[in-house]
Design an enzyme around this catalytic site. Structure first.
Site, PDB file in Angstrom:
ATOM      1  N   PHE A 212     -36.416 158.726  69.645  1.00  0.00           N
ATOM      2  CA  PHE A 212     -35.231 159.223  68.768  1.00  0.00           C
ATOM      3  C   PHE A 212     -34.396 160.260  69.105  1.00  0.00           C
ATOM      4  O   PHE A 212     -35.433 161.222  69.602  1.00  0.00           O
ATOM      5  CB  PHE A 212     -35.615 159.275  67.389  1.00  0.00           C
ATOM      6  CG  PHE A 212     -36.500 158.127  66.614  1.00  0.00           C
ATOM      7  CD1 PHE A 212     -35.417 157.226  65.900  1.00  0.00           C
ATOM      8  CD2 PHE A 212     -37.691 157.935  66.824  1.00  0.00           C
ATOM      9  CE1 PHE A 212     -36.077 156.302  65.349  1.00  0.00           C
ATOM     10  CE2 PHE A 212     -38.248 156.843  66.083  1.00  0.00           C
ATOM     11  CZ  PHE A 212     -37.411 155.826  65.320  1.00  0.00           C
ATOM     12  N   ASP A 213     -33.233 160.390  69.205  1.00  0.00           N
ATOM     13  CA  ASP A 213     -32.470 161.524  69.423  1.00  0.00           C
ATOM     14  C   ASP A 213     -32.750 162.269  67.696  1.00  0.00           C
ATOM     15  O   ASP A 213     -33.102 161.602  66.909  1.00  0.00           O
ATOM     16  CB  ASP A 213     -30.936 161.433  69.367  1.00  0.00           C
ATOM     17  CG  ASP A 213     -30.127 162.669  69.603  1.00  0.00           C
ATOM     18  OD1 ASP A 213     -30.779 163.807  70.020  1.00  0.00           O
ATOM     19  OD2 ASP A 213     -28.884 162.594  69.118  1.00  0.00           O
ATOM     20  N   GLY A 214     -32.186 163.789  67.709  1.00  0.00           N
ATOM     21  CA  GLY A 214     -32.602 164.238  66.388  1.00  0.00           C
ATOM     22  C   GLY A 214     -31.316 164.278  65.468  1.00  0.00           C
ATOM     23  O   GLY A 214     -31.294 163.281  64.552  1.00  0.00           O
TER      24      GLY A 214
END
Length: 361
Positions: A212-214
């Site tokens: 996941f990106d944040g």
């Protein structure tokens, strides 16, 4: 209902009394159907009750490679498309971008059933497609060829699937159609547009890996707005000032929670070192300047992430090559494209301020 739903529905809100009557009727219908099927002998595990399951809805173009079929549809129309699919219904479709992710989910299910044979809290894959029912035989044949366990089909015949996603209590929707994904995000459903990797790589068949990106994926886009308004230095100052204030949740927070719940079921059976799920945070943030707020936010939510990689603006592609995730979620198309080039299956989350700068095509 999981956090990803947010109670959103495209229909008008019902009165609480009418909703309760509908819920009781649904419970009664389910009980009657279950009683009927319980009298049928089968060795296959039955699909879990939607209220207990983590429902992942996948479109046919995400699950299978339908590039040629899509071309026929666009150039020759729906009738020729349906005719082509029927004429080729015994020709197995090749895997699409979500295929290996689905396979990995099913491996997790198999492990769960070994440890918790009577527990329904597991992944339920639903094929959610706007194909016409006449195309169903080829899809069924291909699913059976690969030994996938996909029991629920929703074929909407050209209509939008969004209302059905809500009815199925969908936790995650994956599609190759960016407009449908945008519609789902706006209805409060965690969703992403799938992109095929430009290189073939091998994926773990014993561990589901999700990256996941944040910001604007697990978290809200608050920080990205600050970058656009105040620049990078203003952003660093803002993050340090607000280090102890948790970030608001983003569209994929609920799915990360779902993965964490399943991981804990393995930990409870002393399987932490042999857990078939591993999660990764892959963010362009700098650890020293803006990492503490991210980690403290996850802690405040009671969420563990297995690996956190703060890249301080470096490209994500080379790190993703090392991780080899079954799926990587990001809100910015240039990260998606960079991941694709190096062989990562990427999923674009059309959420937040970045969409004004990078439109998905």
């Amino acid at each position: 209902v999981p956090g990803t739903m947010s109670g959103s529905s495209p229909e008008a809100p019902q009165s609480s009394e009418a909703a309760e009557i509908q819920r009781q009727q649904a419970e009664q219908d389910w009980a009657e159907a279950k009683a009927f099927y319980d009298n049928l002998v089968t060795k296959k595990p039955r699909p879990p009750k939607p209220q207990n399951a983590i429902t992942v809805a996948v479109s046919s173009r995400a699950l299978f490679d339908l590039v040629e079929e899509r071309r026929i549809y666009q150039e020759q129309g729906v009738e020729k498309y349906v005719e082509y699919q029927q004429n080729n219904e015994n020709v197995t479709l090749k895997p699409g971008p979500a295929f290996y992710f689905v396979k990995a989910l099913e491996h997790v299910n198999a492990r769960l059933l070994e440890l918790y044979p009577d527990d329904e809290e597991r992944f339920d894959i639903v094929l959610m497609t706007n194909n016409h029912a006449q195309v169903g035989v080829r899809l069924i044949n291909s699913i059976n060829h690969y030994g996938l366990t996909i029991e629920r089909f929703c074929m909407t015949g050209g209509q939008s699937p969004i209302g059905y996603l809500t009815a199925y209590l969908t936790n995650l929707y994956l599609s190759a159609d960016s407009e449908k994904v945008q519609e789902a995000i706006e209805a409060g459903i965690a969703s992403a547009t799938m992109f095929t990797a430009n290189k073939d790589v091998s994926y773990s068949d014993t561990q589901l890996r999700v990256a996941f990106d944040g910001d604007a994926v697990i978290f809200s886009d608050e920080s990205e707005q600050i970058v656009k308004e105040q620049g990078l230095d203003g952003f660093f100052e803002h993050e340090q000032r607000n280090e102890n204030k948790p970030l608001a949740q983003g569209p994929l927070k609920g799915f990360l929670e779902d993965l964490g719940k399943i991981q804990k079921k393995f930990y409870a059976k002393n399987e932490r070192l042999n857990c078939p799920i591993r999660t990764y945070l892959v963010t362009a943030r700098s650890a020293a300047s803006s990492g503490a707020r991210v980690l403290k936010t996850l802690r405040s939510w009671g969420l563990e992430i297995d690996e956190a990689l703060f890249l301080a603006g470096a490209p994500k592609g080379p790190i993703l090559v090392k991780i080899r995730p079954h799926i990587f979620f990001d809100d910015q198309m240039f990260h998606i494209e960079g991941a694709q080039k190096l062989g990562t299956i990427a999923a674009h989350v059309p959420y937040g301020i970045a969409q004004k700068y990078h439109k998905s095509s």
